[in-house]
Design an enzyme around this catalytic site. Structure first.
Site, mmCIF file in Angstrom:
data_model
loop_
_atom_site.group_PDB
_atom_site.id
_atom_site.type_symbol
_atom_site.label_atom_id
_atom_site.label_comp_id
_atom_site.label_asym_id
_atom_site.label_seq_id
_atom_site.Cartn_x
_atom_site.Cartn_y
_atom_site.Cartn_z
ATOM 1 N N HIS A 64 17.700 -14.239 18.258
ATOM 2 C CA HIS A 64 17.312 -13.957 16.958
ATOM 3 C C HIS A 64 18.364 -14.332 16.054
ATOM 4 C CE1 HIS A 64 18.759 -9.858 17.641
ATOM 5 N NE2 HIS A 64 19.067 -10.022 16.588
ATOM 6 N N ASP A 109 15.690 -12.575 24.500
ATOM 7 C CA ASP A 109 16.583 -12.692 23.478
ATOM 8 C C ASP A 109 17.951 -12.914 23.691
ATOM 9 O OD1 ASP A 109 17.272 -12.725 20.709
ATOM 10 O OD2 ASP A 109 17.318 -10.274 20.466
ATOM 11 N N SER A 205 24.080 -7.420 15.948
ATOM 12 C CA SER A 205 23.240 -8.223 16.850
ATOM 13 C C SER A 205 24.235 -9.438 17.405
ATOM 14 C CB SER A 205 22.120 -9.027 16.173
ATOM 15 O OG SER A 205 21.063 -8.582 16.123
#
Length: 262
Positions: A64, A109, A205
């Site tokens: 992402h 992910d 992230s």
């Protein structure tokens, strides 16, 4: 419905970097300058993520975090006062578990970035090896990144912050987020502090989860209430993706992660 915090961060031009804080990464401290030689600062389209250098030409991060004009900065500690050996690369190629780049809160992910040219090892740059064995529940794990140091607003620090958390049973995360119907099994890891106060947050992230010295996870998602009691975060499990990672690096660029029916 609770809005899930996706750890990638949209940088707002008016934001100013925090100089000092008693609440880094959420509950940590400034990283030792020599402990994160593998840590990458990934930027694109005004977004910020972390990443992990696994050899001179490849970086692992979260799917992402994908964006246009991606830049990968290595050898960074202070963003305002760069190290002399800082090296910046662009993404030559990006690989995902599935060609459509689809991923869920609990699966796929992960993104493997090939740099436009290799980086050289230096005082502040060196790769981190892939794990040789899976992690164990109860392990002490290290998280790090340039993400927000406040659980209530985005305050981006100038330097990365580090903190130790615990690897928890995946069932703890299932119980924490019942509204998302997480499957009974997953290729993600659940990690945090049940009492709260220590966590990854917005802007972290794609950064590494290092358990007992091994690179075991990639920061993926968690509660919007970073560091909240009994709301740990989830991390893509690196060990479960080793075959895919090694196949891509070896030149089998059509490799996909095996389908698992959860």
């Amino acid at each position: 419905m609770v809005l899930i915090r996706v750890l990638a961060n949209l940088l707002i031009l008016q934001l100013s970097y925090a100089q000092k804080s008693s609440e880094p990464i959420i509950g940590g401290d400034e990283c030792n300058r020599n402990e994160h030689r593998f840590l990458a600062l990934v930027s694109s389209d005004g977004n910020q993520c972390g990443g992990t250098l696994i050899n001179e030409e490849w970086v692992l991060t979260a799917a992402h975090c994908e964006g246009n004009k991606m830049k990968i900065h290595l050898g960074v500690h202070s963003k305002k006062v760069p190290n002399k050996d800082k090296q910046t690369r662009v993404a030559k190629e990006k690989f995902f578990c599935v060609s459509s780049k689809n991923y869920t809160f609990w699966d796929k992910d992960i993104m493997l970035i090939r740099l436009d040219r290799p980086v050289s090892n230096s005082e502040h740059i060196a790769p981190l090896s892939l794990p040789s064995s899976p992690p164990s529940v109860g392990s002490v794990c290290r998280i790090m990144g340039w993400g927000t140091i406040s659980p209530t607003k985005v305050i981006l620090p100038d330097v990365p912050h580090c903190v130790n958390i615990n690897l928890l049973n995946y069932s703890v995360c299932r119980a924490a987020y019942p509204e998302y119907g997480l499957p009974a099994t997953s290729r993600t890891l659940c990690a945090g502090i049940l009492e709260g106060g220590k966590d990854t947050c917005v802007g972290d992230s794609g950064g590494p989860l290092i358990c007992n010295g091994q690179f075991q996870g990639i920061a993926s998602w968690g509660s919007p209430n970073c560091g909240y009691v009994r709301e740990p975060a989830l991390y893509t499990k690196v060990f479960d993706h080793l075959d895919w990672i090694q196949s891509i690096i070896a030149g089998n660029t059509d490799a996909t992660c095996p389908f698992v029916n959860f």
